[in-house]
Design an enzyme around this catalytic site. Structure first.
Site, PDB file in Angstrom:
ATOM      1  N   LYS A 108      39.547  43.322  43.055  1.00  0.00           N
ATOM      2  CA  LYS A 108      39.587  43.381  42.233  1.00  0.00           C
ATOM      3  C   LYS A 108      40.111  44.917  41.765  1.00  0.00           C
ATOM      4  CE  LYS A 108      35.592  40.681  41.302  1.00  0.00           C
ATOM      5  NZ  LYS A 108      34.352  40.117  41.171  1.00  0.00           N
TER       6      LYS A 108
ATOM      7  N   GLN B  13      28.449  43.827  41.144  1.00  0.00           N
ATOM      8  CA  GLN B  13      29.237  42.091  41.446  1.00  0.00           C
ATOM      9  C   GLN B  13      27.494  41.867  41.798  1.00  0.00           C
ATOM     10  OE1 GLN B  13      32.245  42.013  42.456  1.00  0.00           O
ATOM     11  NE2 GLN B  13      31.015  40.497  43.771  1.00  0.00           N
TER      12      GLN B  13
ATOM     13  N   ASP C 180      32.864  39.776  32.798  1.00  0.00           N
ATOM     14  CA  ASP C 180      32.420  38.352  33.560  1.00  0.00           C
ATOM     15  C   ASP C 180      32.130  37.646  33.271  1.00  0.00           C
ATOM     16  OD1 ASP C 180      32.829  38.701  36.674  1.00  0.00           O
ATOM     17  OD2 ASP C 180      30.995  40.270  37.043  1.00  0.00           O
TER      18      ASP C 180
HETATM   19  N1  GUN Z   1      29.437  37.489  43.153  1.00  0.00           N
HETATM   20  C1  GUN Z   1      30.406  36.350  43.552  1.00  0.00           C
HETATM   21  N2  GUN Z   1      31.526  36.000  42.510  1.00  0.00           N
HETATM   22  C2  GUN Z   1      30.986  36.941  41.294  1.00  0.00           C
HETATM   23  C3  GUN Z   1      31.489  36.697  39.872  1.00  0.00           C
HETATM   24  O1  GUN Z   1      32.792  36.326  39.865  1.00  0.00           O
HETATM   25  N3  GUN Z   1      31.461  37.990  40.056  1.00  0.00           N
HETATM   26  C4  GUN Z   1      30.269  38.907  40.347  1.00  0.00           C
HETATM   27  N4  GUN Z   1      29.719  40.285  39.500  1.00  0.00           N
HETATM   28  N5  GUN Z   1      29.629  38.462  41.087  1.00  0.00           N
HETATM   29  C5  GUN Z   1      30.115  37.901  41.795  1.00  0.00           C
END
Ligand code: GUN
Length: 295
Positions: free
Chosen positions: A53, A97, A120
């Site tokens: 990211k 996350q 998200d």
């Molecule tokens: N864990 C797995 N996929 C995601 C996601 O798209 N966003 C976040 N914040 N955590 C995750």
């Protein structure tokens, strides 16, 4: 002939489109979008996702901040971090996350995020607005799948779509979007670990979206010839022949299923890169909305 849906190339094209828009913004005297990511602990998968990211932010010309905490952070300390990001005018959007350590209530953290910075799309306000077709942040994996189908001109209207899995992050929003007139406009069935007729439902699908988290779960006998198969699975499977000691495995038995399909996403290089590209589009959108509020 089976079309291999190239998520990596599509994501690269989207990131370039974003980078071009960011350059125009900067030329107009506007800020670069700023994404912050909060990472708790040292889970291998989460480390990789967050690193990717941050790299995607660089590719798009965004600012990024990574806030790292050890596993023993208290729930209150993490809530304090969320509140400070909510109130930081330099941050357009941020993510925490997942998964979080067991002593932290994930839902409580998600609900503490200002929904206007929830890139998200996990906050109940965004989930609810998505469900009734209002402007919102849509969670990145289902949004990425919709975008892949669109860019590959795959017809979805009136088709039978089966979603395998009912998670809040993928299965539920995926089913919502595929059902809605403005996105999939399909007839949608959701199957999960307790669905008695799962294999039969899959066999009837024109579009099969597997997000069940079990390597190789979808076998050739579960796929209708000519179906479109989207594989969301990314399970790390031990593999001594690989430099890292593991490989990523999708939910679909790719080698057996691919020859049957009209189109299929590979793992890796399918849905995964699109998820990150959609997080970038959400962050750019957050920056645009904040500009619109200020003017
Ligand atoms: N864990 C797995 N996929 C995601 C996601 O798209 N966003 C976040 N914040 N955590 C995750």
């Amino acid at each position: 002939m089976t079309t291999l849906i190239d998520g990596k190339a599509t994501a690269a094209a989207i990131k370039q489109e974003i980078a071009d828009e960011v350059q125009q913004r900067v030329a107009q005297g506007l800020r670069r979008p700023h994404l912050a990511a909060v990472l708790v602990g040292h889970d291998g998968g989460s480390e990789t996702y967050v690193r990717n990211k941050v790299l995607a932010c660089e590719a798009c010309g965004f600012e990024s901040s990574l806030l790292r905490f050890e596993d023993d952070i208290t729930e209150q300390q993490l809530l304090d971090c969320v509140h400070s990001l909510n109130n930081d005018p330099s941050v357009d959007g941020f993510i925490v996350q997942l998964p979080l350590p067991r002593h932290i209530d994930e839902q409580k953290i998600i609900e503490a995020i200002d929904y206007r910075k929830d890139v998200d799309g996990f906050h109940p306000i965004n989930v609810g607005r998505m469900a009734i077709g209002l402007p919102c942040f849509i969670s990145a994996t289902p949004k990425g799948i919709i975008e892949l189908l669109r860019r590959y001109h795959i017809a979805t209207s009136g088709k039978k779509c089966v979603v395998l899995g009912r998670s809040n992050i993928v299965g539920k929003p995926m089913a919502q979007l595929m059902m809605q007139k403005q996105y999939g406009d399909a007839t949608v069935t959701v199957c999960h670990s307790h669905s008695a007729t799962l294999a039969d439902e899959c066999r009837a699908a024109d579009i099969l979206i597997a997000a069940i988290g079990r390597p190789g779960f979808v076998t050739a006998d579960m796929v209708k010839p000519g179906a479109v198969v989207i594989d969301v699975g990314t399970t790390r499977v031990p593999d001594a022949s690989r430099p890292k000691g593991y490989r990523l495995s999708g939910d679909v038995d790719f080698d057996a299923v691919a020859p049957l399909c009209s189109a299929i996403t590979p793992v890796p290089g399918g849905v995964g890169p699109m998820t990150i590209a959609m997080l970038m589009t959400n962050t750019l959108e957050a920056a645009r909305r904040r500009d619109a509020l200020q003017n």
